[in-house]
Design a protein around this motif. Structure first.
Motif, PDB file in Angstrom:
ATOM      1  N   THR A 147       0.840  -1.203   0.000  1.00  0.00           N
ATOM      2  CA  THR A 147       0.000   0.000   0.000  1.00  0.00           C
ATOM      3  C   THR A 147       0.872   1.250   0.000  1.00  0.00           C
ATOM      4  O   THR A 147       0.652   2.184  -0.785  1.00  0.00           O
ATOM      5  CB  THR A 147      -0.929  -0.003   1.225  1.00  0.00           C
ATOM      6  OG1 THR A 147      -1.814  -1.118   1.142  1.00  0.00           O
ATOM      7  CG2 THR A 147      -1.747   1.278   1.292  1.00  0.00           C
ATOM      8  N   VAL A 148       1.866   1.268   0.863  1.00  0.00           N
ATOM      9  CA  VAL A 148       2.778   2.419   0.931  1.00  0.00           C
ATOM     10  C   VAL A 148       3.568   2.553  -0.366  1.00  0.00           C
ATOM     11  O   VAL A 148       3.713   3.658  -0.921  1.00  0.00           O
ATOM     12  CB  VAL A 148       3.737   2.269   2.132  1.00  0.00           C
ATOM     13  CG1 VAL A 148       4.747   3.402   2.150  1.00  0.00           C
ATOM     14  CG2 VAL A 148       2.947   2.231   3.431  1.00  0.00           C
ATOM     15  N   ALA A 149       4.072   1.431  -0.871  1.00  0.00           N
ATOM     16  CA  ALA A 149       4.843   1.465  -2.116  1.00  0.00           C
ATOM     17  C   ALA A 149       4.009   2.030  -3.262  1.00  0.00           C
ATOM     18  O   ALA A 149       4.512   2.815  -4.079  1.00  0.00           O
ATOM     19  CB  ALA A 149       5.336   0.064  -2.459  1.00  0.00           C
ATOM     20  N   GLY A 150       2.729   1.650  -3.318  1.00  0.00           N
ATOM     21  CA  GLY A 150       1.869   2.146  -4.382  1.00  0.00           C
ATOM     22  C   GLY A 150       1.712   3.656  -4.350  1.00  0.00           C
ATOM     23  O   GLY A 150       1.805   4.322  -5.391  1.00  0.00           O
ATOM     24  N   TYR A 151       1.503   4.222  -3.181  1.00  0.00           N
ATOM     25  CA  TYR A 151       1.338   5.670  -3.072  1.00  0.00           C
ATOM     26  C   TYR A 151       2.634   6.416  -3.403  1.00  0.00           C
ATOM     27  O   TYR A 151       2.614   7.461  -4.045  1.00  0.00           O
ATOM     28  CB  TYR A 151       0.873   6.043  -1.664  1.00  0.00           C
ATOM     29  CG  TYR A 151      -0.627   6.017  -1.505  1.00  0.00           C
ATOM     30  CD1 TYR A 151      -1.383   7.177  -1.600  1.00  0.00           C
ATOM     31  CD2 TYR A 151      -1.301   4.824  -1.279  1.00  0.00           C
ATOM     32  CE1 TYR A 151      -2.765   7.157  -1.465  1.00  0.00           C
ATOM     33  CE2 TYR A 151      -2.677   4.783  -1.137  1.00  0.00           C
ATOM     34  CZ  TYR A 151      -3.403   5.951  -1.238  1.00  0.00           C
ATOM     35  OH  TYR A 151      -4.775   5.922  -1.115  1.00  0.00           O
ATOM     36  N   LEU A 152       3.772   5.876  -2.955  1.00  0.00           N
ATOM     37  CA  LEU A 152       5.046   6.549  -3.188  1.00  0.00           C
ATOM     38  C   LEU A 152       5.481   6.488  -4.647  1.00  0.00           C
ATOM     39  O   LEU A 152       6.253   7.345  -5.102  1.00  0.00           O
ATOM     40  CB  LEU A 152       6.130   5.927  -2.299  1.00  0.00           C
ATOM     41  CG  LEU A 152       5.986   6.171  -0.798  1.00  0.00           C
ATOM     42  CD1 LEU A 152       7.114   5.479  -0.037  1.00  0.00           C
ATOM     43  CD2 LEU A 152       5.979   7.667  -0.478  1.00  0.00           C
ATOM     44  N   VAL A 153       5.005   5.487  -5.384  1.00  0.00           N
ATOM     45  CA  VAL A 153       5.397   5.346  -6.792  1.00  0.00           C
ATOM     46  C   VAL A 153       4.391   6.000  -7.726  1.00  0.00           C
ATOM     47  O   VAL A 153       4.766   6.721  -8.651  1.00  0.00           O
ATOM     48  CB  VAL A 153       5.570   3.855  -7.161  1.00  0.00           C
ATOM     49  CG1 VAL A 153       5.809   3.705  -8.665  1.00  0.00           C
ATOM     50  CG2 VAL A 153       6.718   3.243  -6.391  1.00  0.00           C
ATOM     51  N   LEU A 154       3.095   5.785  -7.485  1.00  0.00           N
ATOM     52  CA  LEU A 154       2.085   6.253  -8.437  1.00  0.00           C
ATOM     53  C   LEU A 154       1.985   7.774  -8.512  1.00  0.00           C
ATOM     54  O   LEU A 154       1.689   8.324  -9.579  1.00  0.00           O
ATOM     55  CB  LEU A 154       0.717   5.654  -8.094  1.00  0.00           C
ATOM     56  CG  LEU A 154       0.349   4.388  -8.888  1.00  0.00           C
ATOM     57  CD1 LEU A 154       1.349   3.267  -8.609  1.00  0.00           C
ATOM     58  CD2 LEU A 154      -1.054   3.926  -8.565  1.00  0.00           C
ATOM     59  N   GLY A 155       2.216   8.473  -7.402  1.00  0.00           N
ATOM     60  CA  GLY A 155       2.176   9.931  -7.436  1.00  0.00           C
ATOM     61  C   GLY A 155       3.243  10.512  -8.355  1.00  0.00           C
ATOM     62  O   GLY A 155       2.926  11.230  -9.320  1.00  0.00           O
ATOM     63  N   PRO A 156       4.539  10.226  -8.099  1.00  0.00           N
ATOM     64  CA  PRO A 156       5.587  10.707  -9.011  1.00  0.00           C
ATOM     65  C   PRO A 156       5.426  10.183 -10.435  1.00  0.00           C
ATOM     66  O   PRO A 156       5.740  10.885 -11.396  1.00  0.00           O
ATOM     67  CB  PRO A 156       6.872  10.171  -8.367  1.00  0.00           C
ATOM     68  CG  PRO A 156       6.533  10.050  -6.912  1.00  0.00           C
ATOM     69  CD  PRO A 156       5.091   9.621  -6.877  1.00  0.00           C
ATOM     70  N   MET A 157       4.940   8.952 -10.592  1.00  0.00           N
ATOM     71  CA  MET A 157       4.714   8.388 -11.932  1.00  0.00           C
ATOM     72  C   MET A 157       3.708   9.237 -12.704  1.00  0.00           C
ATOM     73  O   MET A 157       3.955   9.630 -13.852  1.00  0.00           O
ATOM     74  CB  MET A 157       4.204   6.950 -11.797  1.00  0.00           C
ATOM     75  CG  MET A 157       3.899   6.261 -13.111  1.00  0.00           C
ATOM     76  SD  MET A 157       2.848   4.794 -12.894  1.00  0.00           S
ATOM     77  CE  MET A 157       1.214   5.573 -12.870  1.00  0.00           C
ATOM     78  N   ASN A 158       2.578   9.522 -12.085  1.00  0.00           N
ATOM     79  CA  ASN A 158       1.552  10.332 -12.734  1.00  0.00           C
ATOM     80  C   ASN A 158       2.069  11.739 -13.005  1.00  0.00           C
ATOM     81  O   ASN A 158       1.821  12.317 -14.072  1.00  0.00           O
ATOM     82  CB  ASN A 158       0.305  10.382 -11.846  1.00  0.00           C
ATOM     83  CG  ASN A 158      -0.943  10.753 -12.622  1.00  0.00           C
ATOM     84  OD1 ASN A 158      -0.900  10.989 -13.828  1.00  0.00           O
ATOM     85  ND2 ASN A 158      -2.068  10.810 -11.936  1.00  0.00           N
TER      86      ASN A 158
END
Length: 318
Positions: A147-158
């Motif tokens: 869950t944490v990994a998803g938030y930390l990656v998807l924000g900068p990715m987008n």
């Protein structure tokens, strides 16, 4: 859990805004970010608009939105409060970075320092947002590191995908190439994180069942013979949302293709053929697809999560 539109918009919009700020700080530190007022208004302005719109929309899910400011007083024990404080603190270095860089008010080195500090606080804010969900032990789908990994990656990715389009529009070729490469890497990492997250929530053994809760599991399958309530209530509306597995699988495919695969192909095309006439239209397609895919992923993030309280209403496993 009930996938509230306000919370979905909040996590997507603010995540993209903070992600843009992180990438802008990285480009500034590499010395490839244009120092023009028009570019600054477009990029920094959009990033701040996304952040503010997301934070404001998050208050719509509260019972008393006018009291949202009081949530920040519980920072010792609440991740929601910590997120609010981090979001407010981030505005200081990010605002100074945006103004200093756009209008050449200070030396580049000072502006870069402001940008790096702002990027660090942005990551802290994203982490706090993730921990609002990852800290909930009664929701097994969220109570894990993915869950944490998803938030930390998807924000900068987008944010990187959005900036790739803006940099193309302003003919910042060097910065656009670096951003495309960064976006491609983040898209691949993001896809891996989401696949691992989905595998984890569906492959793990049930945390509890009606049989284990009652101690009658050794006798066979235990089912509720009647509902605890005759009418719908808050727990059922907010924590008992159900989605059919076939619909979840279909939405997951949409998320993978729209949110990750299509933008990846677009980024590769932009890196290999940066000056072809179709580069800009394809970048727009990748941008729109990414927003559709990420929004679908976020809807599933809430819709597939079950709270342990649903055992009380006859769920067999959560």
């Amino acid at each position: 859990m009930h996938p509230a539109k306000s919370v979905i918009f909040f996590t997507n919009a603010s995540g993209a805004g903070y992600g843009m700020m992180i990438v802008l700080a990285l480009l500034a530190s590499l010395g490839v970010l244009p120092r023009e007022a028009g570019f600054g208004f477009a990029t920094f302005g959009l990033a701040f608009a996304l952040i503010v719109a997301g934070l404001l929309s998050s208050t719509l899910h509260l019972g008393r939105p006018e009291r949202a400011w009081r949530a920040m007083s519980q920072w010792r024990s609440s991740w929601l409060s910590r997120e609010g404080l981090a979001a407010v603190i981030a505005f200081v270095p990010l605002g100074l970075f945006a103004i200093a860089w756009s209008f050449n008010l200070v030396a580049s080195s000072i502006a870069v320092v402001l940008g790096i500090v702002g990027a660090a606080v942005s990551l802290v804010t994203l982490y706090c947002t993730a921990m609002i969900y990852a800290s909930l032990r009664p929701v097994p789908a969220w109570f894990n590191g993915w869950t944490v990994a998803g938030y930390l990656v998807l924000g900068p990715m987008n944010g990187a995908v959005i900036l790739a389009f803006l940099l193309d529009a302003f003919d910042a070729d060097q910065a656009a190439a670096i951003t495309r490469l960064l976006a491609l890497v983040l898209l691949m990492v993001g896809l891996g994180v989401k696949l691992a997250y989905w595998r984890r929530i569906h492959a793990s053994a049930p945390v509890s069942t009606a049989g284990s809760a009652t101690g009658l599991g050794h006798l066979g399958r235990v089912e509720m013979t009647g509902s605890p309530h005759d009418n719908d209530n808050y727990l059922l509306r907010e924590m008992g949302f159900r989605i059919a597995r076939k619909h979840a699988d279909k939405l997951r495919r949409i998320s993978v293709w729209a949110g990750f695969v299509i933008p990846m192909l677009v980024m590769v095309d932009g890196l290999v053929f940066p000056f072809e006439p179709l580069t800009m239209p394809l970048t727009v397609i990748g941008l729109v697809a990414c927003q559709v895919g990420v929004a679908t992923e976020r809807w599933l993030f809430f819709a597939e999560a079950k709270h342990a309280v649903t055992l009380y209403y006859g769920e067999q496993a959560v």
